[in-house]
Design a protein around this motif. Structure first.
Motif, PDB file in Angstrom:
ATOM      1  N   PRO A  49     -32.967 -72.556 -24.751  1.00 53.93           N
ATOM      2  CA  PRO A  49     -31.576 -73.027 -24.875  1.00 53.93           C
ATOM      3  C   PRO A  49     -31.385 -73.883 -26.122  1.00 53.93           C
ATOM      4  O   PRO A  49     -32.182 -74.785 -26.403  1.00 53.93           O
ATOM      5  CB  PRO A  49     -31.367 -73.854 -23.596  1.00 53.93           C
ATOM      6  CG  PRO A  49     -32.394 -73.336 -22.632  1.00 53.93           C
ATOM      7  CD  PRO A  49     -33.568 -72.947 -23.463  1.00 53.93           C
ATOM      8  N   GLY A  50     -30.315 -73.602 -26.853  1.00 53.49           N
ATOM      9  CA  GLY A  50     -30.075 -74.293 -28.111  1.00 53.49           C
ATOM     10  C   GLY A  50     -29.778 -75.772 -27.966  1.00 53.49           C
ATOM     11  O   GLY A  50     -29.913 -76.529 -28.939  1.00 53.49           O
ATOM     12  N   GLN A  86     -40.606 -79.912 -21.367  1.00 55.55           N
ATOM     13  CA  GLN A  86     -40.260 -79.121 -20.190  1.00 55.55           C
ATOM     14  C   GLN A  86     -41.342 -78.085 -19.889  1.00 55.55           C
ATOM     15  O   GLN A  86     -41.731 -77.894 -18.728  1.00 55.55           O
ATOM     16  CB  GLN A  86     -38.905 -78.450 -20.392  1.00 55.55           C
ATOM     17  CG  GLN A  86     -37.731 -79.403 -20.299  1.00 55.55           C
ATOM     18  CD  GLN A  86     -36.409 -78.680 -20.180  1.00 55.55           C
ATOM     19  OE1 GLN A  86     -36.349 -77.479 -19.952  1.00 55.55           O
ATOM     20  NE2 GLN A  86     -35.322 -79.413 -20.336  1.00 55.55           N
ATOM     21  N   TRP A  87     -41.843 -77.406 -20.923  1.00 58.68           N
ATOM     22  CA  TRP A  87     -42.854 -76.385 -20.694  1.00 58.68           C
ATOM     23  C   TRP A  87     -44.182 -77.002 -20.281  1.00 58.68           C
ATOM     24  O   TRP A  87     -44.910 -76.443 -19.448  1.00 58.68           O
ATOM     25  CB  TRP A  87     -43.011 -75.497 -21.928  1.00 58.68           C
ATOM     26  CG  TRP A  87     -41.981 -74.422 -21.951  1.00 58.68           C
ATOM     27  CD1 TRP A  87     -40.875 -74.351 -22.728  1.00 58.68           C
ATOM     28  CD2 TRP A  87     -41.950 -73.272 -21.111  1.00 58.68           C
ATOM     29  NE1 TRP A  87     -40.147 -73.228 -22.429  1.00 58.68           N
ATOM     30  CE2 TRP A  87     -40.787 -72.541 -21.447  1.00 58.68           C
ATOM     31  CE3 TRP A  87     -42.780 -72.782 -20.108  1.00 58.68           C
ATOM     32  CZ2 TRP A  87     -40.452 -71.352 -20.809  1.00 58.68           C
ATOM     33  CZ3 TRP A  87     -42.446 -71.599 -19.473  1.00 58.68           C
ATOM     34  CH2 TRP A  87     -41.297 -70.898 -19.829  1.00 58.68           C
ATOM     35  N   ALA A  88     -44.525 -78.156 -20.847  1.00 61.85           N
ATOM     36  CA  ALA A  88     -45.758 -78.824 -20.434  1.00 61.85           C
ATOM     37  C   ALA A  88     -45.689 -79.221 -18.963  1.00 61.85           C
ATOM     38  O   ALA A  88     -46.656 -79.045 -18.206  1.00 61.85           O
ATOM     39  CB  ALA A  88     -46.012 -80.047 -21.311  1.00 61.85           C
ATOM     40  N   ALA A  89     -44.536 -79.743 -18.533  1.00 60.42           N
ATOM     41  CA  ALA A  89     -44.372 -80.127 -17.131  1.00 60.42           C
ATOM     42  C   ALA A  89     -44.434 -78.901 -16.225  1.00 60.42           C
ATOM     43  O   ALA A  89     -45.060 -78.932 -15.159  1.00 60.42           O
ATOM     44  CB  ALA A  89     -43.051 -80.864 -16.944  1.00 60.42           C
ATOM     45  N   PHE A  90     -43.801 -77.811 -16.650  1.00 63.20           N
ATOM     46  CA  PHE A  90     -43.823 -76.581 -15.862  1.00 63.20           C
ATOM     47  C   PHE A  90     -45.249 -76.084 -15.666  1.00 63.20           C
ATOM     48  O   PHE A  90     -45.597 -75.548 -14.602  1.00 63.20           O
ATOM     49  CB  PHE A  90     -42.982 -75.510 -16.554  1.00 63.20           C
ATOM     50  CG  PHE A  90     -43.074 -74.149 -15.926  1.00 63.20           C
ATOM     51  CD1 PHE A  90     -42.456 -73.874 -14.720  1.00 63.20           C
ATOM     52  CD2 PHE A  90     -43.779 -73.124 -16.550  1.00 63.20           C
ATOM     53  CE1 PHE A  90     -42.546 -72.612 -14.134  1.00 63.20           C
ATOM     54  CE2 PHE A  90     -43.875 -71.860 -15.978  1.00 63.20           C
ATOM     55  CZ  PHE A  90     -43.251 -71.616 -14.766  1.00 63.20           C
ATOM     56  N   ARG A 113     -31.439 -80.851 -32.221  1.00 61.17           N
ATOM     57  CA  ARG A 113     -31.224 -79.734 -31.308  1.00 61.17           C
ATOM     58  C   ARG A 113     -31.703 -78.430 -31.946  1.00 61.17           C
ATOM     59  O   ARG A 113     -31.612 -78.247 -33.165  1.00 61.17           O
ATOM     60  CB  ARG A 113     -29.742 -79.617 -30.970  1.00 61.17           C
ATOM     61  CG  ARG A 113     -29.199 -80.670 -30.035  1.00 61.17           C
ATOM     62  CD  ARG A 113     -27.673 -80.626 -30.000  1.00 61.17           C
ATOM     63  NE  ARG A 113     -27.152 -79.293 -29.726  1.00 61.17           N
ATOM     64  CZ  ARG A 113     -26.424 -78.969 -28.651  1.00 61.17           C
ATOM     65  NH1 ARG A 113     -26.142 -79.900 -27.755  1.00 61.17           N
ATOM     66  NH2 ARG A 113     -25.977 -77.741 -28.490  1.00 61.17           N
ATOM     67  N   LEU A 114     -32.183 -77.535 -31.098  1.00 57.35           N
ATOM     68  CA  LEU A 114     -32.677 -76.255 -31.601  1.00 57.35           C
ATOM     69  C   LEU A 114     -31.579 -75.476 -32.307  1.00 57.35           C
ATOM     70  O   LEU A 114     -31.834 -74.803 -33.313  1.00 57.35           O
ATOM     71  CB  LEU A 114     -33.257 -75.427 -30.449  1.00 57.35           C
ATOM     72  CG  LEU A 114     -34.474 -76.004 -29.726  1.00 57.35           C
ATOM     73  CD1 LEU A 114     -34.944 -75.039 -28.640  1.00 57.35           C
ATOM     74  CD2 LEU A 114     -35.605 -76.308 -30.682  1.00 57.35           C
ATOM     75  N   GLN A 163     -37.357 -73.418 -38.683  1.00 58.99           N
ATOM     76  CA  GLN A 163     -37.664 -74.577 -37.856  1.00 58.99           C
ATOM     77  C   GLN A 163     -37.635 -74.219 -36.380  1.00 58.99           C
ATOM     78  O   GLN A 163     -38.512 -74.619 -35.614  1.00 58.99           O
ATOM     79  CB  GLN A 163     -36.657 -75.702 -38.125  1.00 58.99           C
ATOM     80  CG  GLN A 163     -36.818 -76.405 -39.454  1.00 58.99           C
ATOM     81  CD  GLN A 163     -35.731 -77.432 -39.674  1.00 58.99           C
ATOM     82  OE1 GLN A 163     -34.557 -77.203 -39.340  1.00 58.99           O
ATOM     83  NE2 GLN A 163     -36.098 -78.564 -40.246  1.00 58.99           N
ATOM     84  N   ARG A 164     -36.623 -73.447 -35.988  1.00 61.93           N
ATOM     85  CA  ARG A 164     -36.510 -73.086 -34.570  1.00 61.93           C
ATOM     86  C   ARG A 164     -37.689 -72.225 -34.141  1.00 61.93           C
ATOM     87  O   ARG A 164     -38.208 -72.355 -33.030  1.00 61.93           O
ATOM     88  CB  ARG A 164     -35.191 -72.376 -34.307  1.00 61.93           C
ATOM     89  CG  ARG A 164     -34.987 -72.038 -32.838  1.00 61.93           C
ATOM     90  CD  ARG A 164     -33.550 -71.758 -32.503  1.00 61.93           C
ATOM     91  NE  ARG A 164     -33.371 -71.551 -31.066  1.00 61.93           N
ATOM     92  CZ  ARG A 164     -32.197 -71.442 -30.479  1.00 61.93           C
ATOM     93  NH1 ARG A 164     -31.082 -71.547 -31.183  1.00 61.93           N
ATOM     94  NH2 ARG A 164     -32.106 -71.246 -29.165  1.00 61.93           N
TER      95      ARG A 164
END
Length: 202
Positions: A85-86, A96-100, A122-123, A130-131
């Motif tokens: 999500p941007g 978020q991904w580390a927690a998941f 923000r992305l 960069q993104r």
């Protein structure tokens, strides 16, 4: 983590069939080789538990990633197009991904610094390069055992390519990387799987 793909086939809605494919690997680098349209992205999505095979099997340490969420949590993936999500910042994305993946203490800040990424931008406000780097860090967050990279080298600038080659070199003894890349791979693979031509319905 051991990856086993046994006699795998995937049938597309139009009746075209990918496979059969068989592969076994533990750590290191697997290179999926084949022209555009040969099904490399589809295979990565099946291995990652996003798509269910039509027949045959995919197992990660004996578990089916499509039906077993804890197994999927140990898979990191970076797709050719931006998927996160941007509205997230680079820091929010890797956290978020580390927690998941059950590793909330994992720290992606050093990787942001290595890749010269603004932590709190923000992305959707980043340049495409960069993104791409931010999404790559999210794929590595939490140290997943299996990392799927779909044409990632193609979509990175030269500095990003050199960084990724070095990063894979540092991690290939502990992780399994499956790389889809059209043409010559810019690093040595431990296993190469040449994709067969998909079979179209008569």
């Amino acid at each position: 983590m051991k990856l086993s793909v046994n006699d795998l086939r995937y049938r597309y809605p139009d009746g075209t069939t990918l496979g059969p494919l068989t592969l076994s690997a533990t750590t290191g680098v697997v290179h999926l080789q084949g022209p555009n349209g040969s099904g490399k992205t589809t295979l990565l999505r099946v291995v990652g538990g996003v798509l269910e095979p039509s027949s045959g099997s995919v197992r990660l340490d004996g578990s089916d990633p499509f039906h077993h969420a804890p197994t999927r949590a140990h898979i990191g993936a970076c797709a050719p197009a931006a998927e996160l999500p941007g509205f997230l910042t680079a820091t929010e994305a890797w956290r978020q991904w580390a927690a998941f993946r059950g590793a909330p203490s994992w720290n992606g800040a050093p990787l942001l610094a290595e890749l010269d990424l603004p932590a709190h931008l923000r992305l959707d406000q980043m340049s495409s390069g960069q993104r791409r780097r931010a999404e790559l860090i999210a794929a590595l967050a939490g140290d997943p055992h299996l990392i799927l990279l779909d044409e990632t080298f193609t979509h990175l600038d030269d500095a990003g390519v050199h960084w990724l080659i070095d990063a894979i070199g540092r991690m290939r003894g502990q992780h399994l990387f499956v790389l889809s890349h059209h043409g010559e791979l810019p690093l040595e693979a431990d296993v190469t799987l040449t994709m067969p031509q998909a079979q179209r319905p008569a």
